[in-house]
Design a protein around this motif. Structure first.
Motif, PDB file in Angstrom:
ATOM      1  N   ASN A 241       0.821  -1.206   0.000  1.00  0.00           N
ATOM      2  CA  ASN A 241       0.000   0.000   0.000  1.00  0.00           C
ATOM      3  C   ASN A 241       0.851   1.251   0.000  1.00  0.00           C
ATOM      4  N   LYS A 242       0.656   2.095  -0.990  1.00  0.00           N
ATOM      5  CA  LYS A 242       1.406   3.336  -1.017  1.00  0.00           C
ATOM      6  C   LYS A 242       0.535   4.440  -0.446  1.00  0.00           C
ATOM      7  N   ARG A 243       1.141   5.318   0.345  1.00  0.00           N
ATOM      8  CA  ARG A 243       0.376   6.404   0.958  1.00  0.00           C
ATOM      9  C   ARG A 243      -0.221   7.294  -0.133  1.00  0.00           C
ATOM     10  N   GLU A 244      -1.489   7.646   0.019  1.00  0.00           N
ATOM     11  CA  GLU A 244      -2.107   8.568  -0.931  1.00  0.00           C
ATOM     12  C   GLU A 244      -1.528   9.966  -0.716  1.00  0.00           C
ATOM     13  N   LEU A 245      -1.259  10.679  -1.789  1.00  0.00           N
ATOM     14  CA  LEU A 245      -0.695  12.022  -1.652  1.00  0.00           C
ATOM     15  C   LEU A 245      -1.804  13.050  -1.462  1.00  0.00           C
ATOM     16  N   SER A 246      -1.599  13.972  -0.527  1.00  0.00           N
ATOM     17  CA  SER A 246      -2.544  15.066  -0.328  1.00  0.00           C
ATOM     18  C   SER A 246      -2.303  16.099  -1.425  1.00  0.00           C
ATOM     19  N   PRO A 247      -3.265  17.036  -1.620  1.00  0.00           N
ATOM     20  CA  PRO A 247      -3.043  18.080  -2.637  1.00  0.00           C
ATOM     21  C   PRO A 247      -1.754  18.871  -2.385  1.00  0.00           C
ATOM     22  N   VAL A 248      -1.418  19.090  -1.092  1.00  0.00           N
ATOM     23  CA  VAL A 248      -0.185  19.832  -0.791  1.00  0.00           C
ATOM     24  C   VAL A 248       1.035  19.014  -1.221  1.00  0.00           C
ATOM     25  N   ASP A 249       1.010  17.699  -0.900  1.00  0.00           N
ATOM     26  CA  ASP A 249       2.110  16.818  -1.334  1.00  0.00           C
ATOM     27  C   ASP A 249       2.274  16.881  -2.844  1.00  0.00           C
ATOM     28  N   ARG A 250       1.138  16.824  -3.528  1.00  0.00           N
ATOM     29  CA  ARG A 250       1.175  16.827  -4.996  1.00  0.00           C
ATOM     30  C   ARG A 250       1.760  18.136  -5.511  1.00  0.00           C
ATOM     31  N   PHE A 251       1.342  19.232  -4.884  1.00  0.00           N
ATOM     32  CA  PHE A 251       1.844  20.535  -5.323  1.00  0.00           C
ATOM     33  C   PHE A 251       3.355  20.617  -5.122  1.00  0.00           C
ATOM     34  N   LEU A 252       3.812  20.164  -3.936  1.00  0.00           N
ATOM     35  CA  LEU A 252       5.252  20.237  -3.638  1.00  0.00           C
ATOM     36  C   LEU A 252       6.043  19.329  -4.579  1.00  0.00           C
ATOM     37  N   ALA A 253       5.498  18.141  -4.825  1.00  0.00           N
ATOM     38  CA  ALA A 253       6.188  17.222  -5.741  1.00  0.00           C
ATOM     39  C   ALA A 253       6.270  17.852  -7.133  1.00  0.00           C
ATOM     40  N   GLY A 254       5.177  18.523  -7.545  1.00  0.00           N
ATOM     41  CA  GLY A 254       5.148  19.171  -8.858  1.00  0.00           C
ATOM     42  C   GLY A 254       6.172  20.293  -8.937  1.00  0.00           C
ATOM     43  N   ALA A 255       6.242  21.112  -7.884  1.00  0.00           N
ATOM     44  CA  ALA A 255       7.185  22.232  -7.872  1.00  0.00           C
ATOM     45  C   ALA A 255       8.613  21.717  -7.910  1.00  0.00           C
ATOM     46  N   ASN A 256       8.855  20.636  -7.149  1.00  0.00           N
ATOM     47  CA  ASN A 256      10.182  20.025  -7.125  1.00  0.00           C
ATOM     48  C   ASN A 256      10.565  19.521  -8.518  1.00  0.00           C
ATOM     49  N   ASN A 257       9.594  18.901  -9.184  1.00  0.00           N
ATOM     50  CA  ASN A 257       9.885  18.374 -10.517  1.00  0.00           C
ATOM     51  C   ASN A 257      10.153  19.500 -11.509  1.00  0.00           C
ATOM     52  N   ALA A 258       9.375  20.583 -11.387  1.00  0.00           N
ATOM     53  CA  ALA A 258       9.568  21.713 -12.303  1.00  0.00           C
ATOM     54  C   ALA A 258      10.980  22.266 -12.164  1.00  0.00           C
ATOM     55  N   LEU A 259      11.427  22.432 -10.927  1.00  0.00           N
ATOM     56  CA  LEU A 259      12.770  22.980 -10.707  1.00  0.00           C
ATOM     57  C   LEU A 259      13.837  22.039 -11.229  1.00  0.00           C
ATOM     58  N   ARG A 260      13.643  20.739 -10.933  1.00  0.00           N
ATOM     59  CA  ARG A 260      14.638  19.754 -11.324  1.00  0.00           C
ATOM     60  C   ARG A 260      14.693  19.648 -12.855  1.00  0.00           C
ATOM     61  N   THR A 261      13.588  19.932 -13.524  1.00  0.00           N
ATOM     62  CA  THR A 261      13.547  19.815 -14.980  1.00  0.00           C
ATOM     63  C   THR A 261      14.183  21.015 -15.673  1.00  0.00           C
ATOM     64  N   VAL A 262      13.824  22.216 -15.236  1.00  0.00           N
ATOM     65  CA  VAL A 262      14.304  23.380 -15.979  1.00  0.00           C
ATOM     66  C   VAL A 262      15.702  23.822 -15.557  1.00  0.00           C
ATOM     67  N   ALA A 263      16.143  23.396 -14.356  1.00  0.00           N
ATOM     68  CA  ALA A 263      17.480  23.772 -13.921  1.00  0.00           C
ATOM     69  C   ALA A 263      18.452  22.668 -14.295  1.00  0.00           C
ATOM     70  N   ALA A 264      19.064  22.783 -15.514  1.00  0.00           N
ATOM     71  CA  ALA A 264      20.043  21.781 -15.938  1.00  0.00           C
ATOM     72  C   ALA A 264      21.236  21.842 -14.979  1.00  0.00           C
ATOM     73  N   PRO A 265      21.990  20.802 -14.696  1.00  0.00           N
ATOM     74  CA  PRO A 265      21.840  19.494 -15.299  1.00  0.00           C
ATOM     75  C   PRO A 265      20.695  18.675 -14.696  1.00  0.00           C
ATOM     76  N   ALA A 266      20.135  17.821 -15.549  1.00  0.00           N
ATOM     77  CA  ALA A 266      18.951  17.055 -15.166  1.00  0.00           C
ATOM     78  C   ALA A 266      19.238  16.049 -14.062  1.00  0.00           C
ATOM     79  N   GLY A 267      20.498  15.639 -13.918  1.00  0.00           N
ATOM     80  CA  GLY A 267      20.811  14.629 -12.917  1.00  0.00           C
ATOM     81  C   GLY A 267      20.946  13.272 -13.567  1.00  0.00           C
ATOM     82  N   ARG A 268      21.085  12.270 -12.717  1.00  0.00           N
ATOM     83  CA  ARG A 268      21.366  10.933 -13.243  1.00  0.00           C
ATOM     84  C   ARG A 268      20.106  10.255 -13.756  1.00  0.00           C
ATOM     85  N   PRO A 269      20.165   9.765 -15.013  1.00  0.00           N
ATOM     86  CA  PRO A 269      19.016   8.996 -15.489  1.00  0.00           C
ATOM     87  C   PRO A 269      18.945   7.657 -14.754  1.00  0.00           C
ATOM     88  N   ALA A 270      17.753   7.086 -14.649  1.00  0.00           N
ATOM     89  CA  ALA A 270      17.609   5.796 -13.956  1.00  0.00           C
ATOM     90  C   ALA A 270      18.190   4.659 -14.798  1.00  0.00           C
TER      91      ALA A 270
END
Ligand SMILES: [Fe+2]
Ligand SMILES: [Fe+2]
Length: 214
Positions: free
Chosen positions: A2-31
């Protein structure tokens, strides 16, 4: 598990984190390893190099938009399976982004300076079509991936024959974009109206023409 359901705040923070990680090169290590790792670099003329870099910058910008689109869709997806499918695709798109960035570095050039604009525009489009409901959101993804495949085919024609490293990356991306599109169709994508498809093509054209240079 069971994975914890994300609250709207969690989702917003995850989204903001992803936006920063995407537009601020370098992208980081690919999986996953870069497909170019298995092929050797060939000599390219400076003209070929700069053309290849222009095309890879376009692809990199496209992957920034793909991140935003999938994140935008996932942030408003109603069905948990749809959300998870989009998250999985976004993870693969992140590898594409990192591979394109690595290739750009090898070619001695930088990603598009307009990355935040590509991200913000695509996120808004993703979230807006997502608000209309999952079948439209999936329809939008299916059409986007279809257009991306056409576009990558044109790059496989346009890249210098000697640029085997860029080609290896683009070929792998092409396969996975097709899979993303098929998954969206299988998950219940609606067929978009013709004028919407046309508008998407026009928007993509603006982005690809611009990112080749800037
Ligand atoms: Fe991609
Ligand atoms: Fe994709």
């Amino acid at each position: 598990m069971n994975k914890r359901e994300l609250s709207p705040v969690d989702r917003f923070l995850a989204g903001a984190n992803n936006a920063l990680r995407t537009v601020a090169a370098p992208a980081g290590r690919p999986a996953r390893p870069n497909p170019a790792d298995t092929v050797d670099d060939l000599d390219l003329t400076s003209r070929e190099k700069s053309h290849a870099a222009g095309l890879m910058r376009v692809n990199h910008a496209g992957e920034i938009a793909a991140q935003a689109l999938y994140q935008g869709h996932a942030s408003v997806a109603r069905d948990r399976d749809t959300e998870r499918q989009m998250q999985r695709a976004a993870d693969e798109e992140f590898d594409h982004l990192a591979w394109c960035e690595q290739r750009l570095q090898e070619l001695g050039e930088a990603p598009s300076k307009l990355a935040p604009i590509w991200y913000a525009g695509a996120f808004m489009i993703g979230a807006t079509s997502g608000i209309l409901g999952d079948k439209w959101s999936l329809g939008f993804i299916a059409e986007t991936e279809r257009q991306v495949c056409e576009h990558l085919d044109s790059h496989l024609e346009g890249l210098p024959a000697e640029d085997v490293r860029s080609r290896a990356i683009v070929e792998t991306m092409r396969e996975e974009e097709q899979e993303h599109g098929e998954n969206a169709i299988n998950a219940g994508a609606a067929e978009l109206p013709g004028p919407v498809k046309k508008l998407m093509q026009l928007t993509a054209k603006v982005m690809t023409r611009t990112a080749y240079w800037v």
